[in-house]
Design a protein around this motif. Sequence first.
Motif, PDB file in Angstrom:
ATOM      1  N   MET A   1       0.817  -1.199   0.000  1.00  0.00           N
ATOM      2  CA  MET A   1       0.000   0.000   0.000  1.00  0.00           C
ATOM      3  C   MET A   1       0.857   1.257   0.000  1.00  0.00           C
ATOM      4  SD  MET A   1      -2.889   1.366  -0.281  1.00  0.00           S
ATOM      5  CE  MET A   1      -3.911  -0.105  -0.207  1.00  0.00           C
ATOM      6  N   SER A   2       1.970   1.240   0.746  1.00  0.00           N
ATOM      7  CA  SER A   2       2.837   2.417   0.764  1.00  0.00           C
ATOM      8  C   SER A   2       3.450   2.663  -0.618  1.00  0.00           C
ATOM      9  CB  SER A   2       3.947   2.255   1.817  1.00  0.00           C
ATOM     10  OG  SER A   2       4.837   1.212   1.467  1.00  0.00           O
ATOM     11  N   ASN A   3       3.783   1.603  -1.336  1.00  0.00           N
ATOM     12  CA  ASN A   3       4.299   1.757  -2.697  1.00  0.00           C
ATOM     13  C   ASN A   3       3.238   2.344  -3.623  1.00  0.00           C
ATOM     14  OD1 ASN A   3       6.838   0.751  -2.069  1.00  0.00           O
ATOM     15  ND2 ASN A   3       6.294  -1.361  -2.569  1.00  0.00           N
ATOM     16  N   LYS A   4       1.993   1.880  -3.466  1.00  0.00           N
ATOM     17  CA  LYS A   4       0.904   2.407  -4.291  1.00  0.00           C
ATOM     18  C   LYS A   4       0.664   3.896  -3.996  1.00  0.00           C
ATOM     19  CE  LYS A   4      -2.065   0.288  -6.267  1.00  0.00           C
ATOM     20  NZ  LYS A   4      -2.364   0.033  -7.700  1.00  0.00           N
ATOM     21  N   ALA A   5       0.846   4.274  -2.716  1.00  0.00           N
ATOM     22  CA  ALA A   5       0.570   5.650  -2.307  1.00  0.00           C
ATOM     23  C   ALA A   5       1.749   6.580  -2.538  1.00  0.00           C
ATOM     24  CB  ALA A   5       0.171   5.680  -0.837  1.00  0.00           C
ATOM     25  N   GLY A   6       2.924   6.015  -2.900  1.00  0.00           N
ATOM     26  CA  GLY A   6       4.106   6.836  -3.113  1.00  0.00           C
ATOM     27  C   GLY A   6       4.898   7.097  -1.853  1.00  0.00           C
ATOM     28  N   GLY A   7       4.847   6.177  -0.897  1.00  0.00           N
ATOM     29  CA  GLY A   7       5.585   6.317   0.351  1.00  0.00           C
ATOM     30  C   GLY A   7       4.655   6.269   1.556  1.00  0.00           C
ATOM     31  N   PHE A   8       5.256   6.344   2.745  1.00  0.00           N
ATOM     32  CA  PHE A   8       4.456   6.273   3.965  1.00  0.00           C
ATOM     33  C   PHE A   8       3.774   7.600   4.302  1.00  0.00           C
ATOM     34  CE2 PHE A   8       7.168   2.566   4.683  1.00  0.00           C
ATOM     35  CZ  PHE A   8       6.243   1.655   5.153  1.00  0.00           C
ATOM     36  N   GLY A   9       4.258   8.676   3.716  1.00  0.00           N
ATOM     37  CA  GLY A   9       3.698   9.995   4.013  1.00  0.00           C
ATOM     38  C   GLY A   9       2.197  10.073   3.831  1.00  0.00           C
ATOM     39  N   PRO A  10       1.665   9.685   2.666  1.00  0.00           N
ATOM     40  CA  PRO A  10       0.213   9.755   2.471  1.00  0.00           C
ATOM     41  C   PRO A  10      -0.575   8.878   3.447  1.00  0.00           C
ATOM     42  CG  PRO A  10       1.347   9.551   0.364  1.00  0.00           C
ATOM     43  CD  PRO A  10       2.377   9.323   1.425  1.00  0.00           C
ATOM     44  N   LEU A  11       0.049   7.795   3.934  1.00  0.00           N
ATOM     45  CA  LEU A  11      -0.634   6.929   4.891  1.00  0.00           C
ATOM     46  C   LEU A  11      -0.790   7.624   6.236  1.00  0.00           C
ATOM     47  CD1 LEU A  11       0.306   4.937   2.641  1.00  0.00           C
ATOM     48  CD2 LEU A  11       0.641   3.241   4.441  1.00  0.00           C
TER      49      LEU A  11
END
Length: 509
Positions: A222-232
């Motif tokens: 999910m972090s890869n799909k979102a472009g990193g942990f920031g958006p999470l």
Amino acid sequence: MTDTAPTAIPPASQVTLADGRVEIAPGSPQPSGPFANEDLLPVPVEKRTWTTYNFSALWVGMAHNTASWTLASGLIAVGMDWKQAVFTIALANVIVLVPMLLTGHAGPKYGIPFPVFARASFGVRGANLPAVVRALVACGWFGIQTWIGGEAIYFLAGKLIGNGWSDAGKIGGYAWTMWLSFAIFWAIQVAIIYRGMETIRRFENWAAPFVLVGAIVMLIWMSNKAGGFGPLLDQPSKLGWGGDFWKLFWPSLMGMIGFWSTLSLNIPDFTRYGKSQKAQTWGQALGLPTTMTLFALLSVLVTSGSQAVYGETIWDPVQLAAKTDNVVGLLFALVTVLVATLSVNIAANLVSPAFDFSNIAPRKISFRAGALVTCVLGVVIMPWKLYSDPQGYIFTWLGLVGGLLGTVAGILIADYWILRRGKLDLTDLYRSGGRYWYESGWNWRAVAAFVTGGVLAVGGASFKPLIDGRPIPALEPLADYGWAVGLGTSTVVYLGLMLLRGRREEELV
């Protein structure tokens, strides 16, 4: 002699070992008669072999499951951010650990399951009341978890077979292939439970780490799909930290406590196999709050990521995993869901009601027969309706469960720790006419405490989506605190009635 104070245990019936564990004295006959069978008898000391790791693995296996995932992700769905959701779940599991350890103490000490333990307070026959309540709750949970497992099989097969499976004709609002998947997963669990407790212990040992790895893999995906942990981490709370949050926090906290309030009652079903008190105490303390908090963190971060990636909150991990086009990743994710669901459902929702139903008619219902009854009732309760809505799932289902079972926990703890100081007579737990027979096998004081606590705990609760309205509108202010209200009320009422009974008996002597 009153039954409200610790009394000397006849030396001929049981023996206490140096480490405090108690068993039937060598040479004494095992309890028999209409209230005993092989599954309900005390576990011999030499067969109490579970270690700290076994209990920790049990909790890791039970905590890392799809229902736990949806428990946390459901809080995101109703407006919390990841910090608020993790805080709520962490606090709830620290709180529920306390009654878990208090009721679990009788397991390794006496080797008895929950329904037999409840006989000390409710009576040899009266113990069927809390046992059946606990069993029916387990049936609901078993059905919910089985639906989740069937859902995983349905999505997995749909990805591998194609639209012919996914778009099959519908029956009752669901594809007939979904109902088939539900039946397959149901049958797998029946096969495992029929192999007994040792098979369950071995299964939990390897399932626990497997499920944790699967959850971490989903977080990385999910972090890869979102472009990193920031958006999470950046998804904002819809509530803030003001009044809107605290209005939601208290019923959510009670719901989170309600999630494991079932196990806080029947944990003796497992701790009866404990090698020592230290093993069950450390195993549970290390296994429950830590793993639930970690799993909640993984869950809310992935769910927050679904908001960022897909523009909507996907609180069901099976539906989320089904969005990937990577066949290998999908296989791994859904197999993880299957293993996780098997792990918790067998341990938490089949073992206990199997003993509980066996307690109703020990001579006629064995452990395996009780498990089969659970499996059937788990379908009859229509779990697909309970699981369809996070609002009803958290606040109605878990809130009502927590309120009722908190009431039972208060009675058990008050009786075992305050009145009896942890002392029980093993033989009398299985026979009529003994100290736990009360009036015709029922202790009406425990029943009165249960009813009083239960009415105050859930009488003012909203039963939506099950029914409209509240049974007793005047009790609505207590509804958000159901578990605490039930536990506190039943404790006070039970102690008061039992102490009054003791005084009256002394006056008659």
